[in-house]
Design a protein around this motif. Sequence first.
Motif, short mmCIF file in Angstrom:
data_model
loop_
_atom_site.label_atom_id
_atom_site.label_comp_id
_atom_site.label_asym_id
_atom_site.label_seq_id
_atom_site.Cartn_x
_atom_site.Cartn_y
_atom_site.Cartn_z
N SER A 145 3.70 -6.92 9.48
CA SER A 145 3.45 -7.99 8.53
C SER A 145 3.80 -7.50 7.12
N PHE A 146 3.85 -8.42 6.17
CA PHE A 146 4.12 -8.04 4.78
C PHE A 146 3.11 -7.01 4.30
N ALA A 147 1.81 -7.25 4.53
CA ALA A 147 0.76 -6.34 4.07
C ALA A 147 0.88 -4.98 4.74
N GLN A 148 1.18 -4.96 6.03
CA GLN A 148 1.33 -3.69 6.74
C GLN A 148 2.54 -2.92 6.25
N TRP A 149 3.65 -3.63 5.99
CA TRP A 149 4.86 -2.95 5.52
C TRP A 149 4.63 -2.35 4.14
N ARG A 150 3.97 -3.11 3.26
CA ARG A 150 3.70 -2.58 1.91
C ARG A 150 2.78 -1.36 2.00
N GLN A 151 1.79 -1.41 2.87
CA GLN A 151 0.91 -0.26 3.03
C GLN A 151 1.69 0.94 3.56
N MET A 152 2.58 0.72 4.52
CA MET A 152 3.41 1.80 5.05
C MET A 152 4.29 2.38 3.95
N LEU A 153 4.89 1.52 3.14
CA LEU A 153 5.73 1.99 2.04
C LEU A 153 4.93 2.83 1.07
N ARG A 154 3.72 2.39 0.73
CA ARG A 154 2.91 3.14 -0.22
C ARG A 154 2.52 4.51 0.33
N VAL A 155 2.18 4.56 1.59
CA VAL A 155 1.82 5.85 2.19
C VAL A 155 3.05 6.75 2.28
N HIS A 156 4.18 6.15 2.61
CA HIS A 156 5.44 6.89 2.66
C HIS A 156 5.74 7.50 1.29
N ARG A 157 5.55 6.70 0.24
CA ARG A 157 5.76 7.19 -1.13
C ARG A 157 4.72 8.26 -1.48
N ALA A 158 3.50 8.08 -1.01
CA ALA A 158 2.45 9.05 -1.28
C ALA A 158 2.80 10.42 -0.70
N LEU A 159 3.46 10.44 0.46
CA LEU A 159 3.87 11.72 1.04
C LEU A 159 4.73 12.50 0.07
#
Length: 289
Positions: free
Chosen positions: A215-229
């Motif tokens: 979903s949009f919310a899940q993808w944004r959360q994945m992107l943020r965690v990916h960036r956090a790495l």
Amino acid sequence: MVRASRGAATPGMWRREVGTVVRRAEPLPEPAAGAILAGFRIVAVPTEWSPHSHDLHELVWARGGTLTSRVGDRVLTVVEGHGLWMPAGMVHEGRATAGAEFFHAFFAPGRTPLAFTEPLAIAMTPLLESLLTHLSRADLDAGARARAESVVFDVIRPSERQFALQLPGDPRIDAIAETLLGDPSDGRSLEDWAARLEVSDRTITRAFRQSTGLSFAQWRQMLRVHRALMLLGEGFEVTTVSEVLGYAQPSSFIVAFRRVMGITPGAFFGAAAGSSEDVRNPVSHDQNP
């Protein structure tokens, strides 16, 4: 100040840091003996490599920074304790953060008994790092090199966690993806984006599901965690990273990170540091990620 939050955006990648040097890939020599050509360098400034491919398989990893690669509609990031395997012939572009100790090993396809046909995160165990550092020596005889290479082929394994972010590649929502890649803290809701793009929120939801499986919310959360790495791998504190990514408080970021990665940021990077002991005095070569 978070360096990676500054500079110009590049399509499908993170925002470019100020002072980034963009380099073109150079031809690689075939390993003179054996199957593996290994080396090392320190990236003094943020460095990007324009799209290219190699005739050899490639394994890259770093200490004290992160490596990012764009392959088609995927962005892959690896942090300390992990490497990135890139099959021969696959077009990719790369990025290394300033100050990273950058390691690479190139594998001759005809002499490499590995069945890794897609980009993969590789677990950089102390044994694997030691072997590849050993193979960077120019004074190894053929027998010693063959013995070390055979152990490399036995111990190299994909990481339990893969670090790929699937980009939508859908014109209905590409503007959302590019905006969030440039600024992961953008907090606009699904309804806000629907109004801006003049489509229904159901259209956006359907497009994200079809192109990314999320979903949009899940993808944004994945992107943020990916960036956090990337940010955590560069040494930024959890509090700073949570602010940069738009979380109201660090605890919210930690919950989101754990939901995606199955582990807290502190535990994740503690495990990575414990799995990658120092292997010093490798040979330095100036090659391409």
